[in-house]
Design a protein around this motif. Sequence first.
Motif, short mmCIF file in Angstrom:
data_model
loop_
_atom_site.label_atom_id
_atom_site.label_comp_id
_atom_site.label_asym_id
_atom_site.label_seq_id
_atom_site.Cartn_x
_atom_site.Cartn_y
_atom_site.Cartn_z
N ALA A 113 50.50 16.82 -38.65
CA ALA A 113 49.68 17.99 -38.96
C ALA A 113 48.25 17.69 -38.54
CB ALA A 113 49.74 18.32 -40.44
N VAL A 114 47.49 18.76 -38.31
CA VAL A 114 46.07 18.60 -37.96
C VAL A 114 45.22 19.35 -38.98
CG1 VAL A 114 46.59 18.40 -35.50
CG2 VAL A 114 45.88 20.61 -36.44
N ALA A 115 43.99 18.91 -39.11
CA ALA A 115 42.98 19.62 -39.88
C ALA A 115 41.68 19.50 -39.09
CB ALA A 115 42.82 19.02 -41.27
N VAL A 116 40.88 20.56 -39.13
CA VAL A 116 39.67 20.59 -38.33
C VAL A 116 38.45 20.73 -39.23
CG1 VAL A 116 38.45 21.72 -36.44
CG2 VAL A 116 40.96 21.65 -36.43
N ILE A 117 37.54 19.78 -39.08
CA ILE A 117 36.23 19.87 -39.72
C ILE A 117 35.35 20.66 -38.75
CG2 ILE A 117 34.19 18.58 -40.45
CD1 ILE A 117 36.09 16.30 -41.27
N GLU A 173 39.97 21.04 -25.39
CA GLU A 173 39.21 19.86 -24.96
C GLU A 173 37.97 19.60 -25.80
OE1 GLU A 173 38.42 20.30 -20.80
OE2 GLU A 173 40.56 20.31 -20.30
N ARG A 174 37.55 20.56 -26.62
CA ARG A 174 36.34 20.41 -27.43
C ARG A 174 36.57 19.67 -28.74
NH1 ARG A 174 33.37 25.60 -28.43
NH2 ARG A 174 31.98 24.13 -29.43
N PHE A 175 37.82 19.51 -29.15
CA PHE A 175 38.12 18.85 -30.42
C PHE A 175 38.00 17.34 -30.26
CE2 PHE A 175 40.31 22.90 -30.54
CZ PHE A 175 39.87 23.40 -31.74
N LYS A 176 37.25 16.72 -31.16
CA LYS A 176 37.06 15.28 -31.14
C LYS A 176 37.82 14.65 -32.30
CE LYS A 176 34.28 15.68 -27.71
NZ LYS A 176 34.95 15.87 -26.47
N TYR A 177 38.71 13.72 -31.95
CA TYR A 177 39.49 13.04 -32.98
C TYR A 177 38.57 12.24 -33.90
CZ TYR A 177 42.65 9.80 -35.24
OH TYR A 177 43.32 9.06 -36.19
N PHE A 178 38.84 12.31 -35.22
CA PHE A 178 38.03 11.59 -36.19
C PHE A 178 38.83 10.46 -36.85
CE2 PHE A 178 36.23 11.53 -40.65
CZ PHE A 178 35.13 10.75 -40.33
N LYS A 179 39.84 10.81 -37.64
CA LYS A 179 40.65 9.82 -38.36
C LYS A 179 41.98 10.44 -38.74
CE LYS A 179 37.25 6.88 -40.50
NZ LYS A 179 37.10 5.93 -41.57
N LEU A 207 46.08 14.45 -38.90
CA LEU A 207 45.13 14.03 -37.88
C LEU A 207 43.91 14.92 -38.01
CD1 LEU A 207 47.60 13.74 -34.86
CD2 LEU A 207 46.97 11.98 -36.53
N ILE A 208 42.76 14.32 -38.22
CA ILE A 208 41.54 15.07 -38.49
C ILE A 208 40.69 15.11 -37.22
CG2 ILE A 208 39.54 15.32 -40.01
CD1 ILE A 208 42.36 15.22 -41.46
N PHE A 209 40.26 16.31 -36.88
CA PHE A 209 39.41 16.53 -35.71
C PHE A 209 38.11 17.18 -36.16
CE2 PHE A 209 43.56 16.03 -33.96
CZ PHE A 209 43.37 15.45 -32.71
N ILE A 210 37.08 17.04 -35.33
CA ILE A 210 35.78 17.65 -35.60
C ILE A 210 35.40 18.53 -34.41
CG2 ILE A 210 33.32 17.20 -36.02
CD1 ILE A 210 34.18 14.48 -37.17
N VAL A 211 34.80 19.69 -34.71
CA VAL A 211 34.32 20.57 -33.65
C VAL A 211 33.10 21.34 -34.17
CG1 VAL A 211 35.74 22.61 -34.21
CG2 VAL A 211 35.11 22.15 -31.83
N GLU A 244 44.53 15.46 -51.08
CA GLU A 244 43.83 14.18 -51.12
C GLU A 244 43.49 13.68 -49.72
OE1 GLU A 244 44.33 9.64 -52.80
OE2 GLU A 244 45.60 11.22 -53.63
N SER A 245 44.39 13.88 -48.76
CA SER A 245 44.11 13.41 -47.39
C SER A 245 42.86 14.09 -46.83
CB SER A 245 45.31 13.69 -46.48
OG SER A 245 45.57 15.08 -46.42
N LEU A 246 42.70 15.38 -47.09
CA LEU A 246 41.54 16.11 -46.58
C LEU A 246 40.28 15.76 -47.37
CD1 LEU A 246 43.17 19.54 -45.77
CD2 LEU A 246 43.04 17.46 -44.40
N ARG A 247 40.46 15.50 -48.65
CA ARG A 247 39.34 15.06 -49.48
C ARG A 247 38.78 13.75 -48.93
NH1 ARG A 247 41.90 14.35 -54.45
NH2 ARG A 247 42.32 16.56 -54.33
N LYS A 248 39.68 12.82 -48.59
CA LYS A 248 39.25 11.54 -48.02
C LYS A 248 38.57 11.74 -46.66
CE LYS A 248 42.76 8.63 -50.20
NZ LYS A 248 43.97 7.83 -49.95
#
Length: 172
Positions: free
Chosen positions: A39-43, A96-102, A120-124, A158-162
């Motif tokens: 799964a992905v989540a985007v900050i 292509e704009r999403f940057k992998y975080f953790k 999988l957490i990404f930042i954009v 909890e995963s997103l909180r972290k």
Amino acid sequence: MSYFKFCPNCASQNIQFENNRRFECFDCGMVYFQNVATAVAVIIIRRDEMLFTVRNREPKLGMLDLPGGFTDPDETAEETCARELKEELNLNIDSERFKYFKSFPNNYLYKGIPYKTEDLIFIVECPENAELTLEESEIQSVKWIKMSEINLEEIGFESLRKAVEEHLKLYI
């Protein structure tokens, strides 16, 4: 405790579902592994704020969430980010704009069945003048919260909180 009572191949009850990961039927020999789902989540960042969605369904109804979801077969994680933001917020961002975080493991209890996921957490950065249209079946509302004012306890998973906590360490 087993969440499955019968073998889906032969309907036998002579089964074992070890640690909710390995299903085995002792009559027909069927073995099935419930592997971790991706799964992905985007900050999403806008100046000194982070975008949160408010969940409109279980699990974690009414709690803060990050936009995202499960990866479809034959889809990259970045493609999942782009698809989920389009579906949930009508937000068009090139993959292509999403940057992998953790990444963080997560327990996702859905209709009484536990699923193990790897989030999988990404930042954009949010595009300027972006207009959001919510997928109301999944999202009650969105909230832009100043990074200095985020209450981690309001985040449902909890995963997103972290992930948010780790990201905030970079800014605060």
